[in-house]
Design an enzyme around this catalytic site. Structure first.
Site, PDB file in Angstrom:
ATOM      1  N   GLU A 191       0.840  -1.206   0.000  1.00  0.00           N
ATOM      2  CA  GLU A 191       0.000   0.000   0.000  1.00  0.00           C
ATOM      3  C   GLU A 191       0.873   1.253   0.000  1.00  0.00           C
ATOM      4  O   GLU A 191       0.621   2.212  -0.751  1.00  0.00           O
ATOM      5  CB  GLU A 191      -0.890   0.029   1.252  1.00  0.00           C
ATOM      6  CG  GLU A 191      -2.073  -0.901   1.244  1.00  0.00           C
ATOM      7  CD  GLU A 191      -2.952  -0.692   2.473  1.00  0.00           C
ATOM      8  OE1 GLU A 191      -2.934   0.431   3.031  1.00  0.00           O
ATOM      9  OE2 GLU A 191      -3.643  -1.633   2.879  1.00  0.00           O
ATOM     10  N   SER A 276       4.885 -21.142  -0.103  1.00  0.00           N
ATOM     11  CA  SER A 276       4.912 -22.577   0.166  1.00  0.00           C
ATOM     12  C   SER A 276       4.303 -23.318  -1.013  1.00  0.00           C
ATOM     13  O   SER A 276       3.662 -22.718  -1.880  1.00  0.00           O
ATOM     14  CB  SER A 276       4.110 -22.925   1.433  1.00  0.00           C
ATOM     15  OG  SER A 276       4.520 -22.181   2.538  1.00  0.00           O
ATOM     16  N   ASP A 348      -6.098 -10.023   1.962  1.00  0.00           N
ATOM     17  CA  ASP A 348      -5.578  -8.739   2.434  1.00  0.00           C
ATOM     18  C   ASP A 348      -6.196  -8.429   3.792  1.00  0.00           C
ATOM     19  O   ASP A 348      -7.375  -8.108   3.890  1.00  0.00           O
ATOM     20  CB  ASP A 348      -5.910  -7.645   1.413  1.00  0.00           C
ATOM     21  CG  ASP A 348      -5.471  -6.262   1.870  1.00  0.00           C
ATOM     22  OD1 ASP A 348      -4.835  -6.156   2.934  1.00  0.00           O
ATOM     23  OD2 ASP A 348      -5.778  -5.291   1.155  1.00  0.00           O
ATOM     24  N   ASP A 351      -4.751  -2.568   6.620  1.00  0.00           N
ATOM     25  CA  ASP A 351      -4.987  -1.258   6.014  1.00  0.00           C
ATOM     26  C   ASP A 351      -4.240  -0.193   6.799  1.00  0.00           C
ATOM     27  O   ASP A 351      -4.161  -0.249   8.037  1.00  0.00           O
ATOM     28  CB  ASP A 351      -6.483  -0.912   5.999  1.00  0.00           C
ATOM     29  CG  ASP A 351      -7.224  -1.622   4.878  1.00  0.00           C
ATOM     30  OD1 ASP A 351      -6.764  -1.543   3.727  1.00  0.00           O
ATOM     31  OD2 ASP A 351      -8.247  -2.281   5.166  1.00  0.00           O
TER      32      ASP A 351
END
Length: 815
Positions: A191, A276, A348, A351
């Site tokens: 971000e 992974s 996600d 923030d």
């Protein structure tokens, strides 16, 4: 020796001992011994006798009379074998490094304390289910019991505590779950990087830095000034980084040294990416006629390993596999009925919020049209050989404040799902490790919080499945790809339920595999749910899928070979682009000749792999971004997104404009010639002597390696070892571009023969033990490098046959 907590008087006497009793491995030395391979320990807090059978590969198999004792002995054994590692884990996570390492770590402690769970503990424990708190209490009690044993046997204190001069701290169950900063984070750094590109260039330029998947166009949130402070993430980096211990940091002799722990590089490139591989194979596609589960998590390399293989066997629970040694249970392995493994699924969960501060009161921020006070937590950081430091931790309604720009009256805070109840990384395996059916496995994962993972499943009835899990924020009016104003316009509206995430059960293909790629199925409502748009490069998955699809039957040996596969699909694509090209320039012509017909195997002894990786990581990316972006935009980030770059090189019209193919070819040839020149500087004029493994090396570094002399450093570190592979091969090898040192990859591997449990194969780099004098500290390193495995016994009969040493634990009252 520093003693932050009270200890037995005998322990105090041990502080004067300067020699390391190296011939005995921690608790392997006791007063009662039937033979050199059999030891009896009297342990306070144990209810009934228990055994730790250590096999020839150093794997401990715990057999206890009940579950409470099983987890108690797991904690005792973790301390026996990995005490400094788990003590450092606890101190780093709780922000207590300065107490034993000194003033250089005050800033890191301050940062870490901002990300400790501070919510209601009753809610926290309920989230994990009724078995979790008792298991954590038993595990912590086991750790403490070993510390008490050391106080009675002070000559056995591990070397690291002697070197630094402090005594290990006692644990509480709450310590295990309150620590959150060890979890894998998500896109906060991206971000900030995106905002930086937008500030100086444009969102279109950022699409060269990272390609969004599925196809998506983001936008700058209304009210956001994308021009952020340069050192905005310093606190976040400190809170989530490892512990850097050097001679200077321990001496803290001047102001520069005091800041040493803060000086880690800010890196948002793929060099620090972790991932992974896993797959499950149905009996119909398996050469064994049984299901197979294979997993190789890719994490940072260190000595000892991040993972620890252990068996915990009681009359009601029989687990085996790997977890992090400071956490009870196992996260990857099996329970005698089902096998389970995980990779990262890129939800996600973070923030960055930007606030307007009240000029008259900087502890107030504007929210919904009003000035709202920050919450302040006053804490004291104890400092070794110095005065305590008082710190004020600030929190908004969204989370911890990580930066204040007083001049512009702005503050920045992080909202992260991993500060919600039940988000202790990996601890919620306490639920699914008891499951016996796919339905139970799914239900157990309903509460899974972090890290966000692709869970795969296989059982003795022949069923296989895929269950992505993790708390996924609902963002009604934005996509989470850029920072947002903290004024109340951008709020999470809860979390998507696990059954609103994709899943698969007994797929028609007969297998399912994940490697952190964008794997949301066609038709999934991604635009509505916006789980995430930044995924790991899909090349590892593509190669694994290519191999599994081509086989009628998949064996355990096939899984071993695939985990060690070093074919690079990006290298293969680049070779196809070079195949029709020629050059009159001698160095470029030599490079084309060397690479002609190469099969993209990234072997350590390969000259072609060395040239291709130097070209790819140091020359091609820079040349590409400079060709397709204005200089000001290109300078806003380092490496371009590999997948987007390869797509643009193969279909150049979209990025290169007029005469696209010619411009593309010029970039390829010029940068390849530059790479040839660099290889000559690195390894000489004879390409026949070039070797990728001379450049790329694997080093498992001990936390104290930079604080000791060269002889002890060689004893603590394992490596460097010449290493093949690349970031894009199934045998993943992500490296620092600056020196090609491998930063992460598959230290632990497992291939489970579901139902024929004693035929399971495993490997753990560099070894199981955390004691540098143990034969099991580094005994697996060469085997790991050679792609070998050992069988992981499970039945008591097989464990007994493989046992190398036995610890028999008896309660104090049974003496």
């Amino acid at each position: 020796m520093q003693r932050p907590n009270a200890i037995h008087a005998a322990g105090a006497l041990a502080f004067a001992v300067t020699t390391w009793s190296a011939s005995l491995h921690a608790a392997d030395a006791t007063a009662s011994s039937a033979s050199p391979s059999s030891q009896t320990l009297t342990v306070t807090g144990l209810s009934q006798p228990a055994d730790i059978l250590i096999d020839r590969n150093g794997v401990p198999h715990i057999f206890a009379a009940n579950e409470r004792d099983g987890f108690f002995v797991q904690g005792f054994n973790a301390a026996r074998d990995r005490l400094f590692q788990i003590d450092l884990w606890r101190r780093r996570g709780l922000g207590q490094l300065s107490e034993v390492f000194g003033r250089a770590y005050v800033a890191q402690d301050d940062a870490a304390r901002r990300f400790v769970y501070r919510g209601d503990m009753a809610t926290e424990w309920r989230r994990y289910g009724p078995d979790a708190k008792p298991a954590a209490q038993a595990f912590a009690a086991g750790v403490n019991a070993y510390i008490d044993w050391l106080a009675r046997n002070p000559d056995q204190i591990p070397y690291e505590f002697r070197k630094v001069g402090y005594w290990p701290a006692k644990w509480s169950a709450e310590d295990i779950v309150r620590i959150r900063s060890h979890g894998l984070t998500r896109n906060l750094k991206s971000e900030v990087a995106r905002a930086k590109v937008v500030c100086r260039a444009s969102l279109d330029a950022d699409s060269v830095r990272v390609g969004l998947q599925p196809a998506w166009k983001t936008q700058v949130p209304d009210g956001l000034d994308p021009c952020l402070p340069d050192d905005l993430l310093k606190v976040f980096d400190l809170a989530t980084q490892g512990v850097k211990i050097t001679r200077d940091s321990l001496q803290h002799a001047n102001a520069d040294i005091v800041q040493l722990a803060e000086n880690g590089p800010y890196d948002v490139s793929t060099e620090s990416a972790e991932g992974s591989n896993n797959w499950v194979v149905s009996p119909q596609k398996s050469a064994t006629g049984r299901a197979i589960m294979a997993n190789d998590p890719h994490r940072a390399y260190a000595a000892p390993s991040l993972r620890y293989i252990v068996q915990v066997s009681t009359p009601t629970l029989n687990l085996i596999g790997a977890g992090e040694p400071a956490i009870p249970g196992v996260a990857i392995g099996h329970n005698g009925t089902i096998a389970f493994g995980l990779t990262i699924f890129n939800i996600d969960q973070e923030d960055l919020y930007v606030y307007e501060l009240n000029p008259a009161n900087p502890d107030q921020y504007r929210y919904q049209g009003k000035w709202v006070p920050m919450r302040t937590v006053h804490e004291t950081i104890e400092v070794r050989d110095g005065a305590p430091v008082q710190t004020d931790l600030k929190f908004t309604k969204h989370g911890p404040v990580i930066y204040v720009d007083a001049a512009k009256h702005r503050a920045y805070a992080v909202r992260t799902a991993w500060l919600e109840p039940g988000m202790s990384p990996y601890f919620d395996a306490m639920r699914y490790m008891r499951a016996k059916t796919y339905a139970q496995f799914q239900t157990a994962l309903d509460t899974w919080g972090a890290p966000t993972v692709n869970q795969v499943y296989a059982d003795t009835s022949g069923n296989i499945g895929w269950v992505p899990s993790g708390m996924a924020p609902i963002r009604p009016n934005w996509d989470g790809l850029m920072p947002v104003p903290g004024d109340g316009r951008y709020e999470w509206a809860g979390f998507w339920r696990r059954d609103q995430l994709p899943s698969a059960y007994n797929p028609a293909s007969g297998y399912f595999t994940t490697s952190n790629e964008m794997n949301m199925p066609a038709g999934y409502p991604y635009a509505q749910r916006k789980l995430g748009f930044e995924w790991t490069n899909g090349s590892r998955h593509a190669r694994i899928d290519e191999v599994l699809k081509a086989k009628d039957k998949v064996s355990l040996e096939d899984s071993e070979q695939l985990q060690n596969d070093i074919v690079s699909i990006p290298a293969r694509r680049l070779m196809a682009l070079l195949a029709p090209l020629s050059s009159n320039e001698p160095r470029t012509a030599s490079a084309l000749k060397l690479l002609k017909g190469w099969d993209a195997h990234m072997g350590a002894d390969s000259a072609q792999a060395a040239l291709e990786e130097v070209w790819f990581s140091r020359h091609l990316g820079r040349a590409y971004k400079n060709a397709v972006l204005p200089k000001a935009a290109a300078d806003t980030f380092d490496a371009p997104d590999p997948a987007s770059m390869l797509d643009a090189l193969e279909q150049p019209a979209a990025r290169f404009g007029e005469n696209a193919a010619a411009k593309r070819d010029a970039v390829l040839l010029a940068s390849l010639g530059d790479a040839w020149d660099e290889m000559v500087k690195l390894q000489g004029v004879d390409p026949g002597a070039w070797r990728w493994g001379k450049l790329q090396t694997n080093l498992n570094a001990h936390p104290l390696a930079d604080a000791v002399d060269a002889d002890m450093r060689a004893k603590l570190n394992v490596g460097p070892l010449p290493k093949g592979g690349s970031p894009f091969t199934p045998n993943q090898s992500t490296y620092r571009v600056s020196d090609f040192r491998q930063t992460n990859g598959p230290s632990f591997r497992i291939a489970v023969d579901v139902g024929n449990w004693d035929n399971t194969r495993a490997m753990n780099l560099p070894g199981e033990s955390g004691n540098p004098d143990s034969p099991h500290y580094r005994d697996l390193a060469q085997k790991w490098l050679d792609g070998e495995y050992f069988k992981l016994p499970y039945s008591r009969e097989a464990v007994e046959a493989a046992t190398e040493s036995r610890l028999h634990l008896v309660p104090e009252t049974s003496r």
